[in-house]
Design an enzyme around this catalytic site. Sequence first.
Site, PDB file in Angstrom:
ATOM      1  N   ASP A   1       0.864  -1.181   0.000  1.00 48.79           N
ATOM      2  CA  ASP A   1       0.000   0.000   0.000  1.00 48.79           C
ATOM      3  C   ASP A   1       0.902   1.234   0.000  1.00 48.79           C
ATOM      4  O   ASP A   1       2.023   1.157  -0.500  1.00 48.79           O
ATOM      5  CB  ASP A   1      -0.961  -0.063   1.199  1.00 48.79           C
ATOM      6  CG  ASP A   1      -2.231   0.739   0.968  1.00 48.79           C
ATOM      7  OD1 ASP A   1      -2.146   1.838   0.393  1.00 48.79           O
ATOM      8  OD2 ASP A   1      -3.322   0.283   1.360  1.00 48.79           O
TER       9      ASP A   1
ATOM     10  N   HIS B   1       2.294   2.141  -3.168  1.00 43.97           N
ATOM     11  CA  HIS B   1       1.374   3.103  -3.769  1.00 43.97           C
ATOM     12  C   HIS B   1       1.889   4.532  -3.654  1.00 43.97           C
ATOM     13  O   HIS B   1       1.145   5.473  -3.841  1.00 43.97           O
ATOM     14  CB  HIS B   1      -0.018   2.971  -3.146  1.00 43.97           C
ATOM     15  CG  HIS B   1      -0.670   1.642  -3.397  1.00 43.97           C
ATOM     16  ND1 HIS B   1      -1.946   1.336  -2.996  1.00 43.97           N
ATOM     17  CD2 HIS B   1      -0.212   0.521  -4.020  1.00 43.97           C
ATOM     18  CE1 HIS B   1      -2.250   0.098  -3.359  1.00 43.97           C
ATOM     19  NE2 HIS B   1      -1.202  -0.425  -3.975  1.00 43.97           N
TER      20      HIS B   1
END
Length: 399
Positions: free
Chosen positions: A222, A245
């Site tokens: 993430d 991310h």
Amino acid sequence: MASRSAFGILIVFIFLWTAADASAFLPPKIFNVLNYGARADGNTDNSQAFLRAWIDACRWKGRSRVLIPGGIYLLHSVTFLGPCLGEMTFMIRGTLRAPNNPALFFTDTWIGFRYVDNLSVKGGGYLDGQGASAWPYNDCFKNSQCLSLPISLRFDFIRNSKIQYIRSINSKKAHINLFACDNINISYVRLTAPENAPNTDGIHIGASTNIKISRVNIGTGDDCISMVSGSQNIDISEVNCGPGHGISIGSLGRGFENEYVMGISVRNATFSNTQNGVRIKTWSPSLSSLAANISFHNIIMQNVNNPVIIDQKYCPSCPPSGDESVSKVQIRDVKFSNIWGTSSSQVALSLQCSKLVPCQDVKLVDIDLAYRGQGGPAIASCSNVIGTSYGRQVPRGCL
Ligand SMILES: *[C@@H]1O[C@H](CO)[C@@H](O)[C@H](O)[C@H]1NC(C)=O
Ligand SMILES: *[C@@H]1O[C@H](CO)[C@@H](O)[C@H](O)[C@H]1NC(C)=O
Ligand SMILES: *[C@@H]1O[C@H](CO)[C@@H](O)[C@H](O)[C@H]1NC(C)=O
Ligand SMILES: *[C@@H]1O[C@H](CO)[C@@H](O)[C@H](O)[C@H]1NC(C)=O
């Protein structure tokens, strides 16, 4: 001559000794978990032994050090509470291993620290979150049976503290979470989880001020670093991010009215094969909030999908209908400067601001992002942005 200078040193030493708090010069008192019944056999739950060592160390008036020597220690969920009577060091030399079974966690914390001042967590050891068995339960969008999973290292109400020389692997959820913290320095940490491990943020910050992050390596499933409401004066430099991310502000606008994120600086970061580079995202629809005084400077992008992105229409589970719901989060005073490298998608620069409250005072300075795939070159896409650009602008056409 030699004896005279030795005498001088002695005088200086006596002066320092009497002038300052003597305890600052004494070596810390060691609280070795092995003396509290801990067993480095990889099977025995050590949470009670660690807690007993912590409690004694915390009551010691002076500098104290909880020492976890080399070896593999199974550790169930545990939270170390302050306030303590002196400076605390939590020295992890060994490997701490979480239980495999995610259903064994009844809290959102694997290892927590709360209400501690002058804490240092370091030691060169590993936190092994054993996340693989938990990840399938982490994706609430895809899995109806989604469990509340523990964050590996959680700091709540911690002040004047440091986290250094720690490695975290395969966290079940975020690796490190800061909530209601002030003056925390994080450096020389390495956080890793596979690219497809959901919700494994590297460092997640909320309601915290004066946080400094430098010299960290994060590759996870993430955000490498995410900052949500109440993050103020966050200084991030020398980060290697990838996979992951990217570094994100948000998502903002889903909690309370008038939230804010302010005073964020990200410098000297490299993103490699990440989904995003630098990103600000707000929910759509959302309550009114503010994201302001944000700067991204000296950033290298290597094959990044969305290198520079403001997304005020963030809503992964919304139907992709015509968007009548708009974000009320005001984004202003944002500078993107000296950002270069390669994009893995054609839209290398995307600033999608709110129709209702356009982004204000956005600066683009020396941007050079290439796209080498089909249909190239790279393009920029912007809407509802007010600002200026100067220096090199590739792709151009936004401001
Ligand atoms: C923490 O450090 C500050 C500054 O050195 C000092 O004033 C304070 O008493 C310390 N608190 C504890 C609990 O060590
Ligand atoms: C964190 O680093 C800053 C700047 O290097 C320094 O001023 C501050 O005292 C440090 N804080 C702690 C808790 O070490
Ligand atoms: C903007 O943020 C920086 C930290 O990145 C801070 O030093 C500065 O004071 C802030 N400026 C304003 C006007 O708030
Ligand atoms: C960032 O990189 C620049 C250029 O390489 C260097 O001069 C500067 O000292 C670096 N700053 C930090 C905070 O690492």
